[in-house]
Enzyme design. Structure first.
Site, mmCIF file in Angstrom:
data_model
loop_
_atom_site.group_PDB
_atom_site.id
_atom_site.type_symbol
_atom_site.label_atom_id
_atom_site.label_comp_id
_atom_site.label_asym_id
_atom_site.label_seq_id
_atom_site.Cartn_x
_atom_site.Cartn_y
_atom_site.Cartn_z
ATOM 1 N N CYS A 2 0.854 -1.188 0.000
ATOM 2 C CA CYS A 2 0.000 0.000 0.000
ATOM 3 C C CYS A 2 0.887 1.234 0.000
ATOM 4 O O CYS A 2 2.112 1.131 0.052
ATOM 5 C CB CYS A 2 -0.850 0.009 1.260
ATOM 6 S SG CYS A 2 -1.803 -1.483 1.496
ATOM 7 N N ARG A 27 1.371 1.903 -5.958
ATOM 8 C CA ARG A 27 1.596 0.922 -4.886
ATOM 9 C C ARG A 27 0.316 0.167 -4.525
ATOM 10 O O ARG A 27 0.380 -0.866 -3.854
ATOM 11 C CB ARG A 27 2.138 1.613 -3.632
ATOM 12 C CG ARG A 27 3.440 2.381 -3.829
ATOM 13 C CD ARG A 27 3.884 3.032 -2.525
ATOM 14 N NE ARG A 27 4.134 2.024 -1.512
ATOM 15 C CZ ARG A 27 5.280 1.376 -1.391
ATOM 16 N NH1 ARG A 27 6.266 1.629 -2.229
ATOM 17 N NH2 ARG A 27 5.449 0.456 -0.466
ATOM 18 N N TRP A 74 -3.670 -1.664 -1.169
ATOM 19 C CA TRP A 74 -3.550 -2.877 -1.964
ATOM 20 C C TRP A 74 -3.940 -3.981 -0.999
ATOM 21 O O TRP A 74 -3.154 -4.445 -0.195
ATOM 22 C CB TRP A 74 -2.117 -3.081 -2.453
ATOM 23 C CG TRP A 74 -1.950 -4.352 -3.180
ATOM 24 C CD1 TRP A 74 -1.466 -5.520 -2.699
ATOM 25 C CD2 TRP A 74 -2.310 -4.623 -4.527
ATOM 26 N NE1 TRP A 74 -1.493 -6.485 -3.656
ATOM 27 C CE2 TRP A 74 -2.003 -5.968 -4.783
ATOM 28 C CE3 TRP A 74 -2.843 -3.852 -5.537
ATOM 29 C CZ2 TRP A 74 -2.226 -6.555 -6.015
ATOM 30 C CZ3 TRP A 74 -3.075 -4.440 -6.761
ATOM 31 C CH2 TRP A 74 -2.770 -5.769 -6.990
ATOM 32 N N ASN A 98 0.920 -0.128 6.090
ATOM 33 C CA ASN A 98 1.331 -0.866 4.883
ATOM 34 C C ASN A 98 2.102 -2.092 5.371
ATOM 35 O O ASN A 98 3.122 -1.944 6.049
ATOM 36 C CB ASN A 98 2.237 0.014 4.011
ATOM 37 C CG ASN A 98 2.920 -0.810 2.917
ATOM 38 O OD1 ASN A 98 2.365 -1.797 2.446
ATOM 39 N ND2 ASN A 98 4.137 -0.415 2.559
ATOM 40 N N GLY A 99 1.613 -3.274 5.069
ATOM 41 C CA GLY A 99 2.293 -4.492 5.536
ATOM 42 C C GLY A 99 1.278 -5.538 5.960
ATOM 43 O O GLY A 99 0.087 -5.421 5.648
ATOM 44 N N GLU A 479 6.907 -20.179 -21.102
ATOM 45 C CA GLU A 479 6.821 -18.838 -20.498
ATOM 46 C C GLU A 479 7.838 -17.883 -21.119
ATOM 47 O O GLU A 479 7.531 -16.728 -21.426
ATOM 48 C CB GLU A 479 7.013 -18.927 -18.978
ATOM 49 C CG GLU A 479 6.971 -17.615 -18.232
ATOM 50 C CD GLU A 479 5.711 -16.791 -18.431
ATOM 51 O OE1 GLU A 479 5.729 -15.594 -18.099
ATOM 52 O OE2 GLU A 479 4.718 -17.333 -18.975
ATOM 53 N N LYS A 483 6.925 -14.388 -23.073
ATOM 54 C CA LYS A 483 7.482 -13.082 -22.690
ATOM 55 C C LYS A 483 8.064 -12.375 -23.918
ATOM 56 O O LYS A 483 7.823 -11.211 -24.165
ATOM 57 C CB LYS A 483 8.551 -13.232 -21.599
ATOM 58 C CG LYS A 483 7.998 -13.627 -20.240
ATOM 59 C CD LYS A 483 7.292 -12.543 -19.493
ATOM 60 C CE LYS A 483 5.818 -12.488 -19.698
ATOM 61 N NZ LYS A 483 4.932 -13.406 -19.050
ATOM 62 N N GLU A 486 5.197 -11.250 -26.370
ATOM 63 C CA GLU A 486 4.245 -10.193 -26.003
ATOM 64 C C GLU A 486 4.873 -8.815 -25.873
ATOM 65 O O GLU A 486 4.176 -7.806 -26.004
ATOM 66 C CB GLU A 486 3.463 -10.579 -24.747
ATOM 67 C CG GLU A 486 4.227 -10.758 -23.490
ATOM 68 C CD GLU A 486 3.289 -11.161 -22.350
ATOM 69 O OE1 GLU A 486 2.164 -10.650 -22.273
ATOM 70 O OE2 GLU A 486 3.696 -12.007 -21.536
ATOM 71 N N HIS A 502 10.148 -34.049 -33.960
ATOM 72 C CA HIS A 502 8.882 -34.434 -34.607
ATOM 73 C C HIS A 502 8.329 -33.291 -35.449
ATOM 74 O O HIS A 502 7.146 -33.233 -35.750
ATOM 75 C CB HIS A 502 7.874 -34.865 -33.543
ATOM 76 C CG HIS A 502 8.368 -35.998 -32.697
ATOM 77 N ND1 HIS A 502 8.538 -37.272 -33.163
ATOM 78 C CD2 HIS A 502 8.788 -35.998 -31.399
ATOM 79 C CE1 HIS A 502 9.021 -38.045 -32.204
ATOM 80 N NE2 HIS A 502 9.177 -37.294 -31.124
ATOM 81 N N LYS A 601 -3.761 -5.665 -19.201
ATOM 82 C CA LYS A 601 -3.267 -6.335 -18.000
ATOM 83 C C LYS A 601 -4.261 -7.379 -17.504
ATOM 84 O O LYS A 601 -3.893 -8.471 -17.072
ATOM 85 C CB LYS A 601 -2.979 -5.316 -16.902
ATOM 86 C CG LYS A 601 -2.363 -5.906 -15.656
ATOM 87 C CD LYS A 601 -1.019 -6.561 -15.952
ATOM 88 C CE LYS A 601 -0.444 -7.385 -14.836
ATOM 89 N NZ LYS A 601 0.695 -8.194 -15.231
HETATM 90 C C1 AGP Z 1 1.164 -12.538 -19.328
HETATM 91 O O1 AGP Z 1 2.303 -11.770 -19.353
HETATM 92 C C2 AGP Z 1 -0.013 -11.882 -19.954
HETATM 93 N N1 AGP Z 1 -0.269 -10.634 -19.386
HETATM 94 C C3 AGP Z 1 -1.243 -12.763 -20.028
HETATM 95 O O2 AGP Z 1 -0.916 -13.936 -20.712
HETATM 96 C C4 AGP Z 1 -1.829 -13.150 -18.672
HETATM 97 O O3 AGP Z 1 -1.008 -14.056 -18.025
HETATM 98 C C5 AGP Z 1 -3.205 -13.785 -18.893
HETATM 99 O O4 AGP Z 1 -4.027 -12.843 -19.511
HETATM 100 C C6 AGP Z 1 -3.819 -14.263 -17.579
HETATM 101 O O5 AGP Z 1 -4.004 -13.179 -16.715
HETATM 102 P P1 AGP Z 1 -4.401 -13.452 -15.193
HETATM 103 O O6 AGP Z 1 -3.284 -14.184 -14.544
HETATM 104 O O7 AGP Z 1 -4.603 -12.076 -14.619
HETATM 105 O O8 AGP Z 1 -5.673 -14.243 -15.222
#
Ligand code: AGP
Length: 606
Positions: A2, A27, A74, A98-99, A479, A483, A486, A502, A601
């Site tokens: 927070c 935060r 938060w 905060n904590g 993963e 990264k 995206e 394959h 996000k």
């Molecule tokens: C990951 O970097 C992306 N932002 C995206 O794949 C994300 O993981 C996915 O949309 C799931 O989001 P969530 O964990 O908030 O459900």
């Protein structure tokens, strides 16, 4: 995580407190509140939602005061709403925090026996009652005595209606900074909220307390001993501060991982018993032992964390696990038989595909447990029980610290389930001991960021990239590829290394970079063979290897080394170089890594 701020000796206290909160919004931003001293009383206003909601509710003319405290939240304990938001009040004492107070339940019971009544679900409200309970005419004395009873982390600011223009601050585990002014003084979680008033600051250390009035600042420790603190000059600008001095939130969040992982298992491991306690799980040992099958529902990076969970739980707890793309699961006719537990993983807790898949699983009779980062999110509210990963706000769209946070929780869950099946107390103790060493091991990988940037310079203009891994590192390959895709918009694919022959091996030529996660574990010989297959076709090899590796190092064009660690904990280490590689390649290509194109996000549309 927070944001708290307090100011005294400022006739515009209310207005400047709200400005201070705006600067701390990164935060936490699920609810906010302010309290000022006015004519021997405390006036408090709190609102759910972003700071603008609070600002709209505050009539500055009616909030005239020269001393106040404020908070942007938060949530960790109790979902975001007006009652759970800060400041919390008891009698004439008001407090922002905060904590996490780990022993708040025990303290709460003791205070209830003394007649205290509580209105919120928060750990923080217990703290303000504790201070009031200890109050005997001197606020800093009461705060000191109260904090002696507390276990956990805190950065706090406290006022008492009978002690005008005085704010008491204290810290342990959460940041707190004093801004030294002329005729006024400020207290805040970080210098972002101080910069507009003064560049002279005192950084408090753990166990420090500060008593600020318009006239001055007194710093003592928790035993009331004076502590000399150096006044330092702030040299950063605001943007830098909010990003903690990092050029992007994504890089900041990558470097936060040693702390966020620690916060993930803090208060949840019992080293002496070699066991784990997950308070939010609310499953009896009988229910844990009788889980017949686990289905993990998630999307994107959370899905990859789920895949790591599959390897861990099947290997160490012997329970069959299926990991499902949530968007596919809900439109299939999934079989949910008795004893099926659904784990729903989502950083935001708002991803609609995951939400609807969870609802479908519930409709079909599954018990659903959530793993999320956002307290009070829809998934948190609709799952019967669950675990928060405590990674703090993740601002960068490309998820990084949430991935290692989710993986940490899945590791804890594996220990919990395994200890009720096949893992002995001794083995549990060893695993927990190794887990507690991970933050430092991650720091040693983060120290290689500059070297990884040099590797990124070599590959930034390529159009394709392959990522290969075996076993528990296969999800890490997925993963790493995600990264890179995206944030750099380079086409990348992750594959189980053995799957290459394959088909994907046809892509290998001198222009194809191949990132191979080839740490020292039971599949080392096999992955070495895969590296040789790539080398034979002149592919460019970037290997993630365990310190002391020679064989695969000799075969590779570039190598990133990670410390030795227990195989089941490798994902917490092997993903870090891939996060940094993607980050540096994207920055070198001039891309906006925090707000990549076409992405959001939280994906709240189908
Ligand atoms: C990951 O970097 C992306 N932002 C995206 O794949 C994300 O993981 C996915 O949309 C799931 O989001 P969530 O964990 O908030 O459900």
């Amino acid at each position: 995580m927070c944001g708290i701020v307090g100011i005294t000796g400022d006739p515009q206290a209310a207005a400047n407190l709200i400005e201070g909160l705006r600067r701390l919004e990164y935060r936490g931003y699920d609810s906010a509140g302010i309290a000022v001293q006015q004519d021997g009383a405390i006036v408090t206003i709190k609102r759910k939602g972003k700071i603008q909601k609070l600002a709209d509710a505050v009539d500055l003319d009616r909030m005239q005061s020269s001393c106040g405290i404020a908070h942007t939240r938060w949530a960790t304990h109790g979902e975001p709403n007006q009652i759970n938001s800060h400041p919390h009040v008891d009698g004439k004492v008001v407090l922002v925090h905060n904590g996490i107070i780990e022993n708040f339940q025990v303290l709460k019971h003791a205070l209830e026996e003394k007649g205290h009544t509580f209105i919120s679900e928060t750990d923080t409200e217990v703290l303000v009652h504790l201070v009031n309970d200890q109050y005997n005419g001197n606020l800093e004395e009461a705060v000191r005595r109260a904090l002696k009873l507390v276990e956990g982390t805190y950065g706090i600011a406290v006022m008492h209606a009978d002690e005008p223009d005085k704010i008491v601050g204290a810290r342990r585990g959460s940041p707190l900074v004093v801004g030294v002014g002329d005729g006024f003084n400020v207290l805040a979680s970080d210098v972002a909220a101080i910069l507009a008033h003064t560049k002279q600051v005192i950084y408090l250390d753990d166990w420090d307390m500060a008593v600020i009035t318009p006239e001055g600042v007194q710093t003592v420790d928790i035993d009331a001993q004076e502590v000399d603190k150096e006044i330092q000059e702030i040299t950063w600008d605001l943007d830098q501060i909010q990003k903690g001095g990092y050029p992007h939130f994504m890089l900041k969040e990558i470097f936060e991982q040693p702390d966020t992982i620690l916060d993930g298992f803090r208060g949840r491991v019992m080293p002496e018993a070699g066991d784990v306690k997950l308070g939010g799980l609310q499953l009896t040992d009988w229910e844990l032992v009788n889980i017949r099958r686990i289905i993990i529902l998630a999307c994107g990076t959370s899905y990859h964390a789920g895949l790591v969970g599959e390897y861990l739980i099947e290997e160490y707890a012997g329970i069959p696990v299926e990991v499902e793309y949530a968007s596919e699961f809900r439109y299939r006719s999934p079989i949910i038989d008795p004893g099926t537990l659904c784990l729903v993983i989502s950083q935001s807790g708002e991803t609609i595909d995951t939400l609807e898949a969870m609802r479908e699983a519930k409709r079909r009779g599954a018990k659903v447990v959530g793993i999320t980062n956002v307290v009070g999110s829809t998934i948190a509210r609709e799952t019967e029980c669950g675990m928060y990963i405590h990674a703090g706000p993740e601002i960068g769209v490309a998820s990084t610290k949430a991935f290692t946070g989710q993986t940490t929780i899945l590791t804890l869950l594996t220990i919990l389930l395994g200890r009720r099946k096949t893992i002995s107390a001794e083995a549990g103790m060893e695993i927990i001991e190794d887990l507690q060493k991970m933050p430092d091991k991650i720091r040693s990988v983060l120290d290689q960021s500059a070297a990884i940037k040099e590797i990124a310079k070599v590959y930034k203009d390529h159009h394709n990239c392959l990522y290969l891994g075996r076993g528990i590192n296969f999800p890490i390959a997925l993963e790493g590829a995600l990264k890179l895709k995206e944030i750099s918009y380079i086409h990348a694919e992750g594959y189980p290394a053995a799957e290459m022959k394959h088909g994907p091996i046809a892509l290998i030529d001198p222009n194809m970079p191949v990132v191979v996660i080839s740490t020292r574990d039971s599949s080392y010989e096999k992955i070495r063979g895969n590296v040789q297959e790539v080398k034979a076709r002149k592919g460019k090899i970037i290997s993630i290897v365990t310190e002391g590796d020679e064989e695969i190092t000799a075969l590779s064009d570039h190598v990133i080394t990670i410390p030795r660690c227990r195989a089941m904990l490798t994902p917490l280490l092997s993903v870090i170089p891939l996060q940094l590689l993607a980050y540096h390649i994207a920055v070198l290509r001039g891309e906006d890594v925090d707000q990549p194109r076409n992405l959001a996000k939280a994906v709240t549309v189908e």
